[in-house]
Design an enzyme around this catalytic site. Structure first.
Site, mmCIF file in Angstrom:
data_model
loop_
_atom_site.group_PDB
_atom_site.id
_atom_site.type_symbol
_atom_site.label_atom_id
_atom_site.label_comp_id
_atom_site.label_asym_id
_atom_site.label_seq_id
_atom_site.Cartn_x
_atom_site.Cartn_y
_atom_site.Cartn_z
ATOM 1 N N PRO A 10 0.782 -1.226 0.000
ATOM 2 C CA PRO A 10 0.000 0.000 0.000
ATOM 3 C C PRO A 10 0.821 1.286 0.000
ATOM 4 C CG PRO A 10 -0.122 -1.103 2.126
ATOM 5 C CD PRO A 10 0.532 -2.065 1.179
ATOM 6 N N ASN A 11 0.311 2.252 -0.719
ATOM 7 C CA ASN A 11 0.857 3.617 -0.810
ATOM 8 C C ASN A 11 2.119 3.722 -1.660
ATOM 9 O OD1 ASN A 11 -1.171 4.761 0.968
ATOM 10 N ND2 ASN A 11 -0.134 3.667 2.607
ATOM 11 N N ARG A 18 5.216 10.931 -2.435
ATOM 12 C CA ARG A 18 4.966 10.572 -1.042
ATOM 13 C C ARG A 18 6.224 10.785 -0.199
ATOM 14 N NH1 ARG A 18 4.730 4.448 1.299
ATOM 15 N NH2 ARG A 18 4.030 4.991 3.393
ATOM 16 N N TYR A 23 11.245 8.571 1.385
ATOM 17 C CA TYR A 23 11.201 7.513 0.372
ATOM 18 C C TYR A 23 11.896 7.848 -0.946
ATOM 19 C CZ TYR A 23 7.811 5.607 3.649
ATOM 20 O OH TYR A 23 7.217 5.114 4.783
ATOM 21 N N ASN A 74 8.017 -5.655 -1.146
ATOM 22 C CA ASN A 74 7.944 -4.542 -0.208
ATOM 23 C C ASN A 74 6.471 -4.468 0.188
ATOM 24 O OD1 ASN A 74 7.912 -2.252 1.294
ATOM 25 N ND2 ASN A 74 8.919 -0.934 -0.221
ATOM 26 N N ALA A 77 3.270 -0.938 4.715
ATOM 27 C CA ALA A 77 2.714 -0.972 6.081
ATOM 28 C C ALA A 77 2.268 -2.380 6.490
ATOM 29 C CB ALA A 77 1.547 0.004 6.184
ATOM 30 N N GLU A 98 12.583 -9.616 1.422
ATOM 31 C CA GLU A 98 11.823 -8.458 1.904
ATOM 32 C C GLU A 98 12.658 -7.199 1.709
ATOM 33 O OE1 GLU A 98 10.978 -8.837 6.091
ATOM 34 O OE2 GLU A 98 10.411 -6.729 6.259
ATOM 35 N N HIS A 100 12.800 -2.729 1.857
ATOM 36 C CA HIS A 100 12.227 -1.447 2.265
ATOM 37 C C HIS A 100 13.116 -0.327 1.768
ATOM 38 C CE1 HIS A 100 9.378 -3.477 4.807
ATOM 39 N NE2 HIS A 100 10.371 -4.242 5.229
ATOM 40 N N ARG A 107 13.372 4.080 12.408
ATOM 41 C CA ARG A 107 12.131 4.859 12.437
ATOM 42 C C ARG A 107 11.284 4.498 13.666
ATOM 43 N NH1 ARG A 107 9.403 4.716 6.772
ATOM 44 N NH2 ARG A 107 8.253 6.430 7.764
#
Ligand code: DQA
Length: 147
Positions: A10-11, A18, A23, A74, A77, A98, A100, A107
């Site tokens: 998502p996003n 964004r 990012y 990825n 969230a 995985e 990111h 974070r």
């Protein structure tokens, strides 16, 4: 020919606009294009797919069975919330990497836990768009060592 499914959660469709301070300014289309180039150079095939919906991502993991050799993901969230995506990866038993863009460990505390980490071969986090390219290379190397 090795075939990799690349999943974006998502996003990530908003990459480029964004929170660029976190990012970066690279768009998802640019990341996918670069992954396509890398795949072509290495004689591999990829399918890229983005969804904002958890069940759709679960369905896509299932559809990889018998079609793809590995998954680059990825989950955004959903990394921090989704037992369902974790179980789907575990169910299909395909090697998954995985990735990111941001360093999730630097974070907020809620980003420190990944439901996917325990079913992934490994995790690459914090290198911006490079995380995808490094993850892709790592997955290809893993698959070629399996042969
Ligand atoms: C992300 C990190 C996640 O915590 C976040 O929810 C995202 C993107 C990353 O690529 O840095 O949407 O997966």
């Amino acid at each position: 020919m090795v075939s990799i499914l690349v999943l974006h959660g998502p996003n990530l469709n908003l990459l480029g606009i964004r929170e660029p301070g976190i990012y970066g300014s690279v768009t998802l289309a640019e990341i996918d294009a670069r992954l396509n180039d890398l795949a072509e150079q290495q004689g591999a095939k990829i399918k890229t797919f983005q969804s904002n919906h958890e069940g759709v991502l679960v369905d896509e993991v299932h559809s990889a069975l018998g079609v793809h050799d590995g998954i680059l993901i990825n989950a955004a969230a959903y990394t921090h919330t989704s037992v369902a995506i974790r179980d789907a990866i575990s169910a299909v038993k395909l090697p998954a990497v995985e990735v990111h863009l941001s360093n999730v460990h630097q974070r907020e505390a809620f980003r420190h836990h990944s439901y996917l980490a325990s079913v992934a071969i490994g995790q690459i986090s914090g290198f911006g768009a490079q995380s995808y390219y490094l993850g892709f290379q790592a997955l290809l190397a893993y698959l070629s060592a399996q042969k």
